[in-house]
Design a protein around this motif. Sequence first.
Motif, short mmCIF file in Angstrom:
data_model
loop_
_atom_site.label_atom_id
_atom_site.label_comp_id
_atom_site.label_asym_id
_atom_site.label_seq_id
_atom_site.Cartn_x
_atom_site.Cartn_y
_atom_site.Cartn_z
N ALA A 59 61.38 -14.25 120.78
CA ALA A 59 62.75 -14.17 120.26
C ALA A 59 63.06 -15.36 119.36
O ALA A 59 63.73 -15.23 118.33
CB ALA A 59 63.75 -14.10 121.42
N GLN A 60 62.54 -16.52 119.72
CA GLN A 60 62.72 -17.72 118.89
C GLN A 60 62.05 -17.52 117.53
O GLN A 60 62.61 -17.85 116.49
CB GLN A 60 62.09 -18.92 119.61
N TYR A 61 60.84 -16.96 117.54
CA TYR A 61 60.15 -16.70 116.27
C TYR A 61 60.93 -15.69 115.41
O TYR A 61 60.99 -15.83 114.19
CB TYR A 61 58.73 -16.22 116.51
N TRP A 62 61.48 -14.66 116.04
CA TRP A 62 62.28 -13.70 115.28
C TRP A 62 63.47 -14.40 114.62
O TRP A 62 63.80 -14.14 113.46
CB TRP A 62 62.77 -12.57 116.18
N GLN A 63 64.12 -15.29 115.37
CA GLN A 63 65.28 -16.01 114.84
C GLN A 63 64.91 -16.79 113.59
O GLN A 63 65.60 -16.73 112.56
CB GLN A 63 65.85 -16.95 115.89
N TYR A 64 63.80 -17.53 113.66
CA TYR A 64 63.39 -18.33 112.50
C TYR A 64 62.87 -17.45 111.36
O TYR A 64 63.01 -17.79 110.19
CB TYR A 64 62.35 -19.38 112.91
N HIS A 65 62.27 -16.31 111.72
CA HIS A 65 61.79 -15.40 110.69
C HIS A 65 62.95 -14.87 109.86
O HIS A 65 62.89 -14.84 108.63
CB HIS A 65 61.03 -14.24 111.34
N GLN A 66 64.04 -14.46 110.52
CA GLN A 66 65.18 -13.95 109.75
C GLN A 66 65.88 -15.06 108.98
O GLN A 66 66.48 -14.81 107.94
CB GLN A 66 66.15 -13.17 110.66
N GLU A 67 65.77 -16.31 109.45
CA GLU A 67 66.29 -17.44 108.66
C GLU A 67 65.45 -17.64 107.40
O GLU A 67 65.98 -17.87 106.32
CB GLU A 67 66.25 -18.73 109.50
N CYS A 68 64.12 -17.54 107.57
CA CYS A 68 63.21 -17.78 106.45
C CYS A 68 63.40 -16.75 105.34
O CYS A 68 63.33 -17.07 104.15
CB CYS A 68 61.76 -17.76 106.96
N PHE A 69 63.65 -15.50 105.74
CA PHE A 69 63.78 -14.42 104.76
C PHE A 69 65.24 -14.02 104.59
O PHE A 69 65.60 -12.85 104.70
CB PHE A 69 62.93 -13.22 105.18
N GLY A 70 66.08 -15.02 104.31
CA GLY A 70 67.51 -14.79 104.12
C GLY A 70 67.78 -13.95 102.88
O GLY A 70 66.91 -13.69 102.05
N ARG A 147 68.15 -27.65 105.87
CA ARG A 147 67.37 -28.84 106.25
C ARG A 147 67.18 -28.88 107.76
O ARG A 147 66.10 -29.20 108.26
CB ARG A 147 68.09 -30.10 105.76
N GLU A 148 68.21 -28.52 108.50
CA GLU A 148 68.13 -28.49 109.96
C GLU A 148 67.11 -27.45 110.44
O GLU A 148 66.29 -27.73 111.33
CB GLU A 148 69.51 -28.18 110.55
N GLU A 149 67.15 -26.25 109.84
CA GLU A 149 66.20 -25.20 110.22
C GLU A 149 64.77 -25.62 109.89
O GLU A 149 63.84 -25.40 110.69
CB GLU A 149 66.54 -23.89 109.51
#
Length: 201
Positions: A59-70, A147-149
């Motif tokens: 779930a953590q990886y999904w969260q960062y994945h959707q951040e990366c592909f904004g 920057r935080e992400e």
Amino acid sequence: MLFQNSKTRLVGISDGVFAVVLTIMVLNIKVPTGHLSITQVQSLLQAIFTYLISFAVVAQYWQYHQECFGHNANLPTGIYILNNCYLSLICLIPFVTAWLKESQSSSYSAIVFAVVIAAVDILQLIMFQRVIRANLQPSQQLSPHDREEYRSVKMMVVISGLYLLVSLTVPHLILLIIAAGLTFRVITTRFMRRFKQPPFN
């Protein structure tokens, strides 16, 4: 242009893979029948704990994945190949989770689990770097949120090094250390956001 990579389809298949992986992990928990002994209860609780930690990791990886592909990010062509490699490793998490559970956190299963997590973290960092390079002009700076992400993603790579060390030295503690790592990252991020400062300076 007649032929073009589709960001929508990349995000769509990625979300589909995450959904399947998050769902099938629970299938590794065998439904108990009849009267359970203390040993069987302990085994069941360990299986549930393993599942919850692994679910939180994915779930953590999904969260960062959707951040990366904004929405506003332009994606370089190579990111599609990187994303497929990333998803293939995400799909391994149910396998290494099941192995970890069945082997009672043996050294081999713990090492493979930690290696998969480290590889996912490294690919995730590379994807973030590629997206930043494709979208940030030399005169621009990342927004405080971005920057935080990005710093959180870099910290995940550092923490995965700790997981590798634990898997080589005290493999039976690997799930506890991963749970502690997840908790540390969440608490630190929330603490820093509360004080309006980016984490991990």
